[in-house]
Structures are given as C-alpha cells and as structure tokens.
Scaffold this motif. Structure first.
Motif, short mmCIF file in Angstrom:
data_model
loop_
_atom_site.label_atom_id
_atom_site.label_comp_id
_atom_site.label_asym_id
_atom_site.label_seq_id
_atom_site.Cartn_x
_atom_site.Cartn_y
_atom_site.Cartn_z
N GLY A 128 0.86 -1.35 0.10
CA GLY A 128 -0.02 -0.05 -0.14
C GLY A 128 1.02 1.24 0.06
N LEU A 129 0.58 2.13 0.89
CA LEU A 129 1.22 3.49 1.10
C LEU A 129 2.75 3.38 1.19
N LEU A 130 3.21 2.52 2.13
CA LEU A 130 4.60 2.45 2.17
C LEU A 130 5.03 1.93 0.94
N ALA A 131 4.72 0.89 0.21
CA ALA A 131 5.19 0.43 -0.81
C ALA A 131 5.32 1.42 -1.81
N ARG A 132 4.28 2.48 -2.28
CA ARG A 132 4.11 3.55 -2.98
C ARG A 132 5.22 4.63 -2.55
N CYS A 133 5.40 4.77 -1.48
CA CYS A 133 6.41 5.85 -0.91
C CYS A 133 8.05 5.23 -1.41
N ILE A 134 8.22 3.81 -1.20
CA ILE A 134 9.50 3.36 -1.44
C ILE A 134 9.85 3.46 -3.01
N GLN A 135 8.84 3.05 -3.65
CA GLN A 135 8.86 3.26 -5.11
C GLN A 135 9.14 4.54 -5.75
N HIS A 136 8.22 5.53 -5.13
CA HIS A 136 8.31 6.96 -5.73
C HIS A 136 9.87 7.43 -5.13
N GLU A 137 10.31 7.20 -4.03
CA GLU A 137 11.53 7.70 -3.63
C GLU A 137 12.89 7.17 -4.37
N THR A 138 12.74 5.67 -4.47
CA THR A 138 13.64 5.05 -5.37
C THR A 138 13.66 5.71 -7.02
N ASP A 139 12.52 6.04 -7.32
CA ASP A 139 12.36 6.49 -8.74
C ASP A 139 13.25 7.93 -8.65
N HIS A 140 13.11 8.79 -7.57
CA HIS A 140 13.95 9.88 -7.57
C HIS A 140 15.41 9.64 -7.84
N LEU A 141 15.98 8.50 -7.07
CA LEU A 141 17.30 8.32 -7.28
C LEU A 141 17.69 7.70 -8.62
N ASP A 142 16.59 7.39 -9.44
CA ASP A 142 16.99 7.02 -10.73
C ASP A 142 16.58 8.34 -11.77
N GLY A 143 16.40 9.28 -11.28
CA GLY A 143 16.08 10.61 -12.15
C GLY A 143 14.73 10.65 -12.65
N VAL A 144 13.80 9.95 -11.99
CA VAL A 144 12.44 9.86 -12.47
C VAL A 144 11.51 10.55 -11.67
N LEU A 145 10.41 11.21 -12.10
CA LEU A 145 9.49 11.83 -11.26
C LEU A 145 8.19 11.07 -11.60
N PHE A 146 7.29 11.53 -10.71
CA PHE A 146 5.90 10.79 -10.99
C PHE A 146 5.44 11.32 -12.12
N ILE A 147 5.59 12.47 -12.78
CA ILE A 147 5.07 12.76 -13.88
C ILE A 147 5.47 11.65 -14.98
N ASP A 148 6.46 11.33 -14.93
CA ASP A 148 6.97 10.03 -15.80
C ASP A 148 6.13 8.76 -15.85
N ARG A 149 5.29 8.68 -14.86
CA ARG A 149 4.46 7.50 -14.54
C ARG A 149 2.92 7.86 -14.94
N GLN A 150 2.82 8.68 -15.70
CA GLN A 150 1.38 9.47 -16.07
C GLN A 150 1.36 9.14 -17.43
N ASP A 151 0.10 8.73 -18.03
CA ASP A 151 -0.12 8.61 -19.21
C ASP A 151 -0.31 10.02 -19.76
N GLU A 152 -0.41 10.08 -21.51
CA GLU A 152 -0.27 11.70 -21.68
C GLU A 152 -1.47 12.66 -21.22
N ALA A 153 -2.34 12.27 -21.05
CA ALA A 153 -3.50 13.10 -20.51
C ALA A 153 -2.98 13.38 -19.06
N GLY A 154 -2.64 12.57 -18.11
CA GLY A 154 -2.35 12.87 -16.99
C GLY A 154 -1.02 13.90 -17.07
N ARG A 155 -0.03 13.61 -18.02
CA ARG A 155 1.18 14.69 -18.02
C ARG A 155 0.50 15.89 -18.49
N GLU A 156 -0.35 16.00 -19.51
CA GLU A 156 -1.04 17.40 -19.96
C GLU A 156 -1.66 18.15 -19.04
#
Length: 178
Positions: A128-156
C-alpha cells in the motif's frame, strides 16, 4: 540538524541518476539527519537526497507510514523486488511538485533491501502506501518523477496545473529513464 530547501521540478539534479553511497561516515549520517528533519518539517511521506541537491542514493521516509513495522526512517542504496504482480492506483504527490496530486499506478507490494546510515544491511517489506512511497523515492534516485508515470492525458493535466503555479518557472521534460 538542518532543514534544507527542496528542489522543485525543472531543477536538473532531479533528472540525474544518483551515485551509490560507498562511504558510511559522519557526512552521510549528517545527510540522513538533514533529510529526516526536512521531511518532518514538510510533513511529507518521503524525501530523496536529489530533492535537496545531493546526488547520492539515499532517501528518508516517514516512520509512521502504515505497514512500517520496522520503523525505518531511511534507506541507502535501495534495491527493490516485487513479490507479485499486484498493482495499486491512487493519489500521489511530490514535495518537488508541491500541491499537485494525481492517480499514479504502482506495484502494491515491495521488498526493499539496502543499508542503514551505519552500513548495516536492512530489508523492509511493505504494501500500500509504504510500498508506494518506497517506489516513489527510489524513482527519484533514478532521475524519474511521478510525472513520468502518468499517461499522456495525466502529463498534460499536470503541465497545465504547473504553468499556473506561482512557484513554477522551468521547462519540464519527461525523463528518458522512466
């Protein structure tokens, strides 16, 4: 301990892959304290070192997150494993993109291995939330923001909202690492 300003979307440090930690010393322990203090003041769920301008594979998480039985408050050089294919889709925000929350698909369960500030191996298993947080923060370490996880409409939608934000004054591109 020091509260450090959080870098906002558009800052190039947020798009760089962070370097592994190789030395577990007083300087690293000070970084962990700064991350924890800054996270506590911001009332967020997690904060990665690149978000305060440090290109190392370190993040802090709120030890009060549901499911954090280990009361872990940081992880260094995390490596994630996913025990199953289950996914979750729910609201996610980012301290580097303040005030914006979008539904973001993540894995429901995660096992994260890494190290403490003293170099001791540690593993945290979360859902749940703990898993989401760990993935989100690890993405930061890889130069990835949650905008990159959105579909095109979400990014827009996110870009339109960002352009209206008083604090926003940068160009944002989707990460090639996402």
């Amino acid at each position: 301990m020091t509260v450090v300003s959080i870098r906002k979307v558009g800052d190039p440090v947020l798009r760089r892959v962070a370097d592994p930690v190789t030395t577990f010393d007083a300087e690293l322990r000070a970084l962990v304290r700064d991350l924890n203090e800054t996270l506590a003041q911001s009332r967020g769920a997690g904060l990665a070192a690149p978000q305060i301008g440090v290109g190392l594979r370190v993040f802090a998480i709120n030890p009060d997150l549901p499911g954090n039985d280990a009361r872990l408050d940081h992880l260094i050089n995390p490596v994630l494993e996913f025990p199953d294919e289950q996914e979750q889709d729910g609201p996610e925000g980012c301290l580097s993109i303040p005030g914006i929350y979008l539904d973001t698909k993540r894995r429901l369960n995660v096992a994260a291995k890494g190290y403490t500030e003293h170099g001791d191996p540690v593993q945290v298993v979360g859902a749940g939330l703990l898993a989401r947080c760990i993935q989100h923060e690890t993405d930061h370490l890889d130069g990835v923001l949650f905008i990159d996880r959105q579909d095109e409409a979400g990014r827009e939608r996110l870009m339109a909202t960002l352009r209206e934000a008083a604090w926003f004054d940068a160009q944002v591109k989707v990460s090639p690492h996402g």
